[in-house]
Design an enzyme around this catalytic site. Sequence first.
Site, PDB file in Angstrom:
ATOM      1  N   CYS A  84      43.906  59.254  53.922  1.00  0.00           N
ATOM      2  CA  CYS A  84      43.558  57.954  53.359  1.00  0.00           C
ATOM      3  C   CYS A  84      43.996  57.931  51.888  1.00  0.00           C
ATOM      4  O   CYS A  84      43.688  58.851  51.132  1.00  0.00           O
ATOM      5  CB  CYS A  84      42.058  57.731  53.472  1.00  0.00           C
ATOM      6  SG  CYS A  84      41.506  56.209  52.663  1.00  0.00           S
ATOM      7  N   CYS A 105      39.566  53.011  57.406  1.00  0.00           N
ATOM      8  CA  CYS A 105      39.121  54.391  57.196  1.00  0.00           C
ATOM      9  C   CYS A 105      37.610  54.445  57.424  1.00  0.00           C
ATOM     10  O   CYS A 105      36.861  53.669  56.827  1.00  0.00           O
ATOM     11  CB  CYS A 105      39.451  54.822  55.774  1.00  0.00           C
ATOM     12  SG  CYS A 105      38.737  56.413  55.316  1.00  0.00           S
ATOM     13  N   CYS A 134      49.550  50.664  63.627  1.00  0.00           N
ATOM     14  CA  CYS A 134      50.548  50.124  62.713  1.00  0.00           C
ATOM     15  C   CYS A 134      49.923  50.135  61.318  1.00  0.00           C
ATOM     16  O   CYS A 134      49.041  49.335  61.017  1.00  0.00           O
ATOM     17  CB  CYS A 134      50.878  48.704  63.178  1.00  0.00           C
ATOM     18  SG  CYS A 134      52.192  47.915  62.265  1.00  0.00           S
ATOM     19  N   CYS A 139      40.462  57.713  49.728  1.00  0.00           N
ATOM     20  CA  CYS A 139      39.424  58.760  49.689  1.00  0.00           C
ATOM     21  C   CYS A 139      39.922  60.115  50.161  1.00  0.00           C
ATOM     22  O   CYS A 139      39.157  61.075  50.157  1.00  0.00           O
ATOM     23  CB  CYS A 139      38.208  58.333  50.506  1.00  0.00           C
ATOM     24  SG  CYS A 139      38.468  58.449  52.286  1.00  0.00           S
ATOM     25  N   CYS A 171      35.675  55.501  53.880  1.00  0.00           N
ATOM     26  CA  CYS A 171      35.519  54.630  52.712  1.00  0.00           C
ATOM     27  C   CYS A 171      35.714  53.150  53.019  1.00  0.00           C
ATOM     28  O   CYS A 171      35.556  52.313  52.137  1.00  0.00           O
ATOM     29  CB  CYS A 171      36.473  55.053  51.600  1.00  0.00           C
ATOM     30  SG  CYS A 171      38.196  54.605  51.896  1.00  0.00           S
TER      31      CYS A 171
HETATM   32 ZN   LIG Z   1      39.251  56.355  53.067  1.00  0.00          ZN
END
Ligand SMILES: [Zn+2]
Length: 139
Positions: free
Chosen positions: A56, A105, A128, A59, A108
């Site tokens: 990510c 995610c 995607c 985070c 976060c």
């Molecule tokens: Zn994240």
Amino acid sequence: MPDVVETPKREKIHKTDAEWRELLTPEQFHVMRQKGTERAFTGALLDNHADGVYRCGACAAPLFTSDKKFESGSGWPSFWLPVSSDAIVAVEDNSHGMRRVEVECATCGAHLGHVFPDGPRPTGLRYCINSASLAFEGK
Ligand SMILES: [Zn+2]
């Protein structure tokens, strides 16, 4: 398979928009916190074929691995499976007059992209994902 795919249970991360603006580039903020979409075929990781982990961009939680990345022709990095089922969350998205499934995610809440049911076997899924939402870590 890299052993980094193990995702330790981690605390959810909550920050204010002002805090995220300090941590992210304007493009990252727009995509991840305002559900923006980078223009097709412009993302830095679209043609990345190196072995490693896609984390990510906000985070650093591991989200995808290079061995599940494929060429979809869509113009965005595409994966057929995340590192684990609890790394991301799917949310129904009816914006822009379309019925789509948004993926975020799980740690976060950053917007990552969308998942479509036209991917390759064995999952038949195409995640995607915006390059701007990802941070690549090579092996
Ligand atoms: Zn994240």
